[in-house]
Every structure is written in structure tokens, then in C-alpha cells.
Design an enzyme around this catalytic site. Structure first.
Site, PDB file in Angstrom:
ATOM      1  N   LYS A   1      72.918   2.838   2.817  1.00  0.00           N
ATOM      2  CA  LYS A   1      72.843   1.437   2.378  1.00  0.00           C
ATOM      3  C   LYS A   1      72.288   0.501   3.449  1.00  0.00           C
ATOM      4  O   LYS A   1      71.773  -0.557   3.137  1.00  0.00           O
ATOM      5  CB  LYS A   1      74.225   0.958   1.938  1.00  0.00           C
ATOM      6  CG  LYS A   1      74.755   1.683   0.715  1.00  0.00           C
ATOM      7  CD  LYS A   1      76.105   1.142   0.317  1.00  0.00           C
ATOM      8  CE  LYS A   1      76.825   1.883  -0.763  1.00  0.00           C
ATOM      9  NZ  LYS A   1      76.146   2.528  -1.792  1.00  0.00           N
TER      10      LYS A   1
ATOM     11  N   GLU B   1      69.600  18.037   0.535  1.00  0.00           N
ATOM     12  CA  GLU B   1      69.429  16.823  -0.261  1.00  0.00           C
ATOM     13  C   GLU B   1      69.966  15.644   0.533  1.00  0.00           C
ATOM     14  O   GLU B   1      71.081  15.705   1.053  1.00  0.00           O
ATOM     15  CB  GLU B   1      70.179  16.936  -1.586  1.00  0.00           C
ATOM     16  CG  GLU B   1      69.982  15.715  -2.467  1.00  0.00           C
ATOM     17  CD  GLU B   1      70.534  15.911  -3.859  1.00  0.00           C
ATOM     18  OE1 GLU B   1      69.742  16.262  -4.753  1.00  0.00           O
ATOM     19  OE2 GLU B   1      71.748  15.729  -4.042  1.00  0.00           O
ATOM     20  N   TYR B   2      69.164  14.610   0.630  1.00  0.00           N
ATOM     21  CA  TYR B   2      69.542  13.418   1.389  1.00  0.00           C
ATOM     22  C   TYR B   2      69.719  12.226   0.457  1.00  0.00           C
ATOM     23  O   TYR B   2      68.946  12.046  -0.486  1.00  0.00           O
ATOM     24  CB  TYR B   2      68.473  13.089   2.439  1.00  0.00           C
ATOM     25  CG  TYR B   2      68.274  14.186   3.444  1.00  0.00           C
ATOM     26  CD1 TYR B   2      69.293  14.530   4.329  1.00  0.00           C
ATOM     27  CD2 TYR B   2      67.083  14.898   3.506  1.00  0.00           C
ATOM     28  CE1 TYR B   2      69.118  15.555   5.259  1.00  0.00           C
ATOM     29  CE2 TYR B   2      66.903  15.913   4.432  1.00  0.00           C
ATOM     30  CZ  TYR B   2      67.922  16.238   5.300  1.00  0.00           C
ATOM     31  OH  TYR B   2      67.752  17.245   6.210  1.00  0.00           O
TER      32      TYR B   2
END
Length: 151
Positions: free
Chosen positions: A26, A21-22
Site C-alpha cells: 500500500k 506471487e507478489y
């Protein structure tokens, strides 16, 4: 390929299966670094990967870009998270269109968390209040094209 089919294939072969899962970074530099890492992690042959959707839809562009790169460039079966939070029908349509254009067939439908700095979740569109609303809308627009998980 749909995740359920990939898992069934692994089970039939008696092989273990797992996913990564990535979380979209930001910054643009962080996104570039992650895309490079995904390329290196591809060698571990995950059954699929998922990409999260930032609180309040804050990572809309980065999530869709990350999913498209994982699917088209790295050939990884990808599941895009999609939330109701701060999502009107137009944004949902854009996200689903981008996913389909990239060959992504897997969506994780979520209600979503309140945007950063807000204590409570509020809807922006009467169409999407709960994850089931996303599921119904996706099925209405795309039939069985997408394999949809919920949380």
C-alpha cells in the site's frame, strides 16, 4: 518469453518449476522494500513471477511498476494480473501498453473482486464484464503477443 514456453522447457529438461506471487504494498516504502526483496529472491531462479491487481483496480500504478521492475531490472519472466473491476477501455489499454513496453508477455485475466467496502461487483464499462471479455479484447488488440491465463 511466454510462461507456457518456460514450463515446457523445464518439463523437457526434467526440472521442477515454480513461481512467486507478489502483492503490491500500500505504501511507497513498502514497494521499495518489496523491489529489494525481489532482487534477493531472484537468486532462487523462479520459472516466473506474478503480480496481483488490487481489488477495484486499487493498485494499478504499483502493479504495473512492480511488473516492469521484475521484468526489466531483475530479468524475471513476469505475469501481470489484470481485472475488469473499475477498468474502462482506456485503463486497460494503458496497462497493456505498459506491460508490452516492459517486455511482459504474460497476462492473467480476471473479472476481479468488488472494491474494498462494496459488497457487490459492478461493471464500469460494458466492454469488460467477465475475464473472457478481457481475453477477447487483448487478442483483438495484440494478437498472440500475450500468453493469457484466466481465472
Amino acid at each position: 518469453m511466454k510462461i507456457v514456453d518456460r514450463i515446457a522447457q523445464k518439463k523437457a529438461e526434467g526440472k521442477p518449476y515454480y513461481s512467486f506471487e507478489y502483492f503490491p504494498p500500500k505504501t511507497s516504502q513498502g514497494l521499495s522494500n518489496l523491489i529489494d526483496r525481489i532482487g534477493r529472491m531472484q537468486s532462487m531462479s523462479p520459472t516466473f513471477v506474478t503480480c496481483t491487481w488490487g481489488a477495484g483496480g486499487s493498485t494499478f500504478e504499483k502493479t504495473t511498476e512492480l511488473c516492469a521492475v521484475a521484468q526489466t531490472v531483475h530479468g524475471l519472466e513476469t505475469c501481470m494480473h489484470l481485472t475488469c473491476t473499475n477498468m474502462d477501455r482506456g485503463k486497460v489499454d494503458d496497462a497493456l501498453k505498459e506491460a508490452k513496453n516492459a517486455g511482459i508477455q504474460n497476462i492473467l485475466a480476471l473479472r476481479g473482486d468488488p472494491p474494498r467496502g462494496q459488497e457487490y461487483w459492478t461493471q464500469v464499462d460494458d466492454t469488460f464484464v467477465h475475464a473472457i471479455d478481457l481475453v477477447r479484447y487483448i487478442r483483438q488488440q495484440y494478437g498472440d503477443y500475450f500468453c493469457i491465463g484466466v481465472a
